[in-house]
Scaffold this motif. Structure first.
Motif, PDB file in Angstrom:
ATOM      1  N   MET A 130      10.446  21.355  -7.221  1.00  0.00           N
ATOM      2  CA  MET A 130      11.439  22.510  -6.868  1.00  0.00           C
ATOM      3  C   MET A 130      12.727  22.860  -7.473  1.00  0.00           C
ATOM      4  SD  MET A 130      11.332  22.187  -2.560  1.00  0.00           S
ATOM      5  CE  MET A 130      10.432  20.799  -1.937  1.00  0.00           C
ATOM      6  N   LEU A 164      15.163  25.655  -6.287  1.00  0.00           N
ATOM      7  CA  LEU A 164      14.795  25.982  -4.964  1.00  0.00           C
ATOM      8  C   LEU A 164      15.205  24.844  -3.960  1.00  0.00           C
ATOM      9  CD1 LEU A 164      11.064  26.997  -5.099  1.00  0.00           C
ATOM     10  CD2 LEU A 164      13.075  28.586  -4.510  1.00  0.00           C
ATOM     11  N   ARG A 179      14.661  35.023 -11.020  1.00  0.00           N
ATOM     12  CA  ARG A 179      13.892  35.801  -9.997  1.00  0.00           C
ATOM     13  C   ARG A 179      12.557  36.567 -10.597  1.00  0.00           C
ATOM     14  NH1 ARG A 179      18.756  36.159  -7.531  1.00  0.00           N
ATOM     15  NH2 ARG A 179      19.384  38.011  -8.644  1.00  0.00           N
ATOM     16  N   ARG A 189      10.133  33.485 -10.858  1.00  0.00           N
ATOM     17  CA  ARG A 189       9.697  32.901  -9.453  1.00  0.00           C
ATOM     18  C   ARG A 189       8.618  33.769  -9.018  1.00  0.00           C
ATOM     19  NH1 ARG A 189      15.192  32.017  -6.128  1.00  0.00           N
ATOM     20  NH2 ARG A 189      15.908  29.906  -6.966  1.00  0.00           N
ATOM     21  N   GLY A 190       7.598  33.362  -8.750  1.00  0.00           N
ATOM     22  CA  GLY A 190       6.547  34.227  -7.994  1.00  0.00           C
ATOM     23  C   GLY A 190       5.644  34.950  -8.820  1.00  0.00           C
ATOM     24  N   PHE A 215       4.766  28.760  -6.287  1.00  0.00           N
ATOM     25  CA  PHE A 215       4.701  27.487  -5.540  1.00  0.00           C
ATOM     26  C   PHE A 215       3.835  27.499  -4.515  1.00  0.00           C
ATOM     27  CE2 PHE A 215       7.990  23.999  -6.525  1.00  0.00           C
ATOM     28  CZ  PHE A 215       7.285  23.172  -5.882  1.00  0.00           C
ATOM     29  N   PHE A 229       3.861  25.438  -1.183  1.00  0.00           N
ATOM     30  CA  PHE A 229       4.495  24.227  -0.586  1.00  0.00           C
ATOM     31  C   PHE A 229       3.638  23.353   0.012  1.00  0.00           C
ATOM     32  CE2 PHE A 229       7.802  27.489  -1.545  1.00  0.00           C
ATOM     33  CZ  PHE A 229       8.678  26.935  -2.198  1.00  0.00           C
ATOM     34  N   GLU A 249       4.227  41.480  -0.162  1.00  0.00           N
ATOM     35  CA  GLU A 249       5.801  41.488  -0.508  1.00  0.00           C
ATOM     36  C   GLU A 249       5.747  41.144  -2.001  1.00  0.00           C
ATOM     37  OE1 GLU A 249       7.932  39.060   1.481  1.00  0.00           O
ATOM     38  OE2 GLU A 249       9.636  40.205   1.820  1.00  0.00           O
ATOM     39  N   VAL A 250       5.190  40.185  -2.547  1.00  0.00           N
ATOM     40  CA  VAL A 250       5.232  39.672  -3.824  1.00  0.00           C
ATOM     41  C   VAL A 250       4.645  40.441  -4.764  1.00  0.00           C
ATOM     42  CG1 VAL A 250       3.216  38.154  -3.900  1.00  0.00           C
ATOM     43  CG2 VAL A 250       5.246  37.573  -5.139  1.00  0.00           C
ATOM     44  N   ARG A 308       4.591  43.968  -4.356  1.00  0.00           N
ATOM     45  CA  ARG A 308       5.445  45.083  -4.681  1.00  0.00           C
ATOM     46  C   ARG A 308       6.843  44.809  -5.296  1.00  0.00           C
ATOM     47  NH1 ARG A 308       7.176  46.964   0.998  1.00  0.00           N
ATOM     48  NH2 ARG A 308       6.343  45.194   1.710  1.00  0.00           N
ATOM     49  N   ARG A 309       7.039  43.487  -5.226  1.00  0.00           N
ATOM     50  CA  ARG A 309       8.472  42.903  -5.787  1.00  0.00           C
ATOM     51  C   ARG A 309       8.102  43.176  -7.300  1.00  0.00           C
ATOM     52  NH1 ARG A 309      11.534  41.767  -8.987  1.00  0.00           N
ATOM     53  NH2 ARG A 309      12.930  39.915  -9.146  1.00  0.00           N
ATOM     54  N   HIS A 310       7.043  42.260  -7.775  1.00  0.00           N
ATOM     55  CA  HIS A 310       6.729  42.231  -9.291  1.00  0.00           C
ATOM     56  C   HIS A 310       5.882  43.151  -9.896  1.00  0.00           C
ATOM     57  CE1 HIS A 310       8.976  38.351  -9.267  1.00  0.00           C
ATOM     58  NE2 HIS A 310       8.011  38.093  -8.282  1.00  0.00           N
ATOM     59  N   MET A 345      -0.984  34.041  -1.760  1.00  0.00           N
ATOM     60  CA  MET A 345       0.480  34.326  -2.365  1.00  0.00           C
ATOM     61  C   MET A 345       0.767  33.945  -3.667  1.00  0.00           C
ATOM     62  SD  MET A 345       3.159  34.704   0.873  1.00  0.00           S
ATOM     63  CE  MET A 345       3.993  32.999   0.471  1.00  0.00           C
TER      64      MET A 345
END
Ligand SMILES: Nc1ncnc2c1ncn2[C@@H]1O[C@H](COP(=O)(O)OP(=O)(O)OP(=O)(O)O)[C@@H](O)[C@H]1O
Ligand SMILES: [Mg+2]
Lengths: 323, 317
Positions: free
Chosen positions: A51, A56, A83, A86-87, A92, A94, A113-114, A116-118, A165
């Motif tokens: 982490m 994190l 950022r 990450r992802g 990760f 968890f 969400e991930v 759309r973000r990346h 995810m």
């Protein structure tokens, strides 16, 4: 060239009872498409180490060292650079499947969400891709599950959603923290199967964190054994099982059910508190080979064979284990 | 979801019924004879007897109650001391108070939520201390004092806003808002203070939750980590708080309308009490109780919309 190079990673938590050195000068590398097993008993710093790489940890943690990935030091990269990684590049899974998903959003939304973000996907495309991902992690009737909330899923399914995810953006590295704990045996086997599949099909490098050497035996290429925040042994998986050097590794192996290994043995004693480690080797109080030297000096890591490192004054396989 | 709402609505009906009994009995238990009060100066026993008869006060209490409720169900709350229909009076006053309540909930929620989120995100920093201290001050200030101070500052000294009075929105929207601003702020202070504290603690809990770490690990910007993932879960707690505070708002409105001379429902309540107008008082309190129950029902609806766990389990039952 390694994909990830961690050097001298140290993590200290400032708590009300003083500093806790959770990770102590840990160095390790991860190659392209490699599966690295990280093994150790509860509280030895496995989760905290990884982490800390993605920064994190809570603010009470102080992290030192370097972690080179793709030309940047993760520990010093700007927030926006981090950022992007990450992802997208490093994902990760968890340890806590029950609480790591947000209870207020549908799982499809959380996976989407991930994307759309990346990847800049539209809502509709993200949803369609989320269904594919749920299918990939072998969740039955993904078209229905995609619109469900986490509390409607079992622990095993939530763990798979977390994996879906994490895989969403086809990352270079997947860090899977105890992906099989709290799952029953058949589901465990399914998840491990999935890990192997992912590596083969997508070429993802995987860090598989577990306290169970049996799990790494099947899946990992190389193994790092941690004890009290330090790396005590590292070797390719066959080498480690054939010639375990550290008495702690021997102890862990003794606790793994294997054909012809005789009765299962537990390592006597308990993991020491990180706030009050002994002066010498941290394992000395539990070690059958401990003597004056080990009780007053900390052993350095040294090479003991090809790709085989151990931090012990008296390395070697247990006589009993070999017999 | 439907089943859940039906259960809630059933419970609400029972509460309204019980409060109607309490209201009816309560007004009857007040000292003084309503017939004498209605007669005003005229104490002639014959007149009082006649009044008693016209208002049905000579009938047994259960009969009076059933008649009252029967008429109330048809929207007829009887005639007040001035022989005006109570229902009509109430209907003309309610929108004024609703506007005041709406504005104060709006202002109070915005301030409370924003301050709470900022305080949680910047925990232990100056902005956190400032918000926490202001909330404490806001909670301890009585409405009448705060109202008077604001009138002195913004109306008397600075001439920014009118000191008191009311203009209807339809006549003059801007003047209406100018008149409503100070009362709405005064009435919203308590709400924003309570809300700030609740939002802060709810946000602190959700910010340290595992799913917030997951959100960060996905590479999301802090804006959506806080504004989407943490806030959404905090809102579940926070809507309940707003709901509970609406009750306090009704009683706060009585005082606030009095200070700012706003002819709303709160002032009507005081008028009814001061004039010993029993029919009016009975109607006002019944409407207030029903309104309170309806508001709570709405809060339950919003709460279930925000919290998927309630919604889904309600649907499957
Ligand atoms: N926020 C924190 N504050 C203080 N100490 C912490 C914090 N997080 C972790 N630690 C300490 O760091 C040590 C390492 O924890 P970590 O979670 O990495 O263990 P682990 O090897 O992952 O164990 P497990 O198998 O139980 O997951 C533990 O002793 C723990 O008490
Ligand atoms: Mg862990």
């Amino acid at each position: 060239m390694s994909l990830l190079e961690v050097e001298d990673l140290s993590v200290r938590f400032d708590t009300d009872d003083g500093p806790v050195h959770a990770v102590d000068h840990l160095s390790l590398t991860l190659g392209e498409s490699e599966v690295l097993g990280v093994v150790g008993e509860s509280g030895c710093g496995k989760s905290v180490s990884f982490m800390s790489l993605l920064r994190l940890l809570p603010e009470t943690a102080t992290v030192n060292g370097t972690a080179r990935f793709d030309g940047v030091d993760l520990l010093r990269a700007s927030g926006s650079r981090l950022r992007q990684i990450r992802g997208r590049q490093i994902a990760f899974v968890f340890q806590e499947p029950m609480t790591s998903l947000n209870p207020a959003f549908k799982v499809g939304n959380q996976i989407g969400e991930v994307l759309r973000r990346h990847l800049g996907l539209s809502r509709a495309d993200a949803r369609a891709r989320a269904i594919e991902l749920l299918h990939l992690v072998r969740i039955p009737s993904p078209e229905r599950r995609v619109d469900e909330y986490p509390h409607q899923l079992s622990g095993g399914m939530r763990q798979r959603v977390m994996i879906a995810m994490a895989l969403a953006c086809d990352p270079k590295i997947l860090i899977a923290d105890e992906p099989t704990t709290a799952l029953d045996v058949t589901i465990q086997a399914g998840i491990l199967d999935l890990m192997r599949d992912i590596r083969e099909r997508l070429g993802t490098a995987i860090v598989l964190i577990t306290h169970n050497l049996g799990v790494v035996a099947d899946v990992a290429d190389r193994v790092v054994v941690m004890y009290a925040g330090r790396k005590v042994e590292e070797a390719p998986v066959h080498e480690l099982f054939a010639r375990p050097q550290h008495p702690y590794t021997n102890g862990l192996l003794g606790a793994v059910p294997r054909p012809g290994a005789g009765r299962l043995r537990e390592i006597p004693g308990r993991v020491p508190s990180l706030a009050e480690l002994p002066r010498g080797c941290a394992f000395a109080p539990r070690c059958p080979r401990a003597d004056e030297i080990t009780r007053s000096n900390v052993p350095d890591l040294r090479s003991i064979g090809p790709q085989h490192l151990v931090a012990c004054f008296h390395p070697g396989p247990d006589v009993e284990a070999v017999a | 979801m439907g089943g859940f709402l039906l259960r809630k609505a059933g419970a609400a009906l029972i509460v309204v019924f019980i409060s109607s009994v309490v209201v009816f009995a309560g007004v009857r238990a007040l000292p003084g004879d309503p017939a004498i009060a209605l007669g005003g100066e005229n104490r002639d026993p014959a007149v009082v007897q006649a009044i008693r008869h016209t208002y049905g006060l000579d009938q047994p209490l259960p009969v009076q109650y059933v008649k009252w409720v029967g008429r109330a169900l048809r929207g007829d709350l009887g005639l007040d001391a001035r022989q005006l229909p109570v229902a009509h009076t109430i209907v003309t006053r309610i929108p004024i108070t609703l506007e005041l309540a709406f504005l104060s909930v709006l202002i109070g929620s915005l301030i409370g939520l924003l301050a709470g989120v900022i305080a949680a995100v910047r925990r232990g920093k100056i902005s956190d201390h400032a918000a926490t201290t202001s909330a404490l001050v806001g909670l301890s200030l009585p409405h009448f004092w705060l109202g008077l101070m604001m009138i002195i500052l913004f109306a008397v000294d600075l001439h920014w806003l009118p000191a008191s009075g009311y203009v209807s929105f339809r006549e003059h929207p801007l003047a209406n808002l100018e008149h409503m601003l100070m009362p709405a702020v005064v009435l919203g202070t308590g709400l924003s203070a309570v809300l700030m504290r609740q939002t802060r603690s709810a946000m602190l809990t959700s910010l340290s939750a595992d799913y917030v770490r997951t959100a960060r690990a996905k590479g999301l910007a802090e804006r959506s980590v806080v504004g989407k993932h943490a806030l959404r879960n905090s809102l579940i707690t926070v809507t309940t708080v707003i709901g509970l505070q609406l009750g306090a708002l009704i009683s706060g409105a009585v005082i606030t309308e009095q200070i700012f001379v706003i002819p709303g429902f709160g002032r009507l309540t005081l008028e009814a009490i001061n004039q010993r107008d029993y029919t009016l008082l009975q109607g006002v309190v019944l409407v207030a109780a029903t309104g309170y129950v309806v508001v709570n029902l709405l809060v339950d609806v919003v709460y279930s919309l925000l919290n998927p766990r309630i919604r889904v389990s309600g649907a499957t039952q």
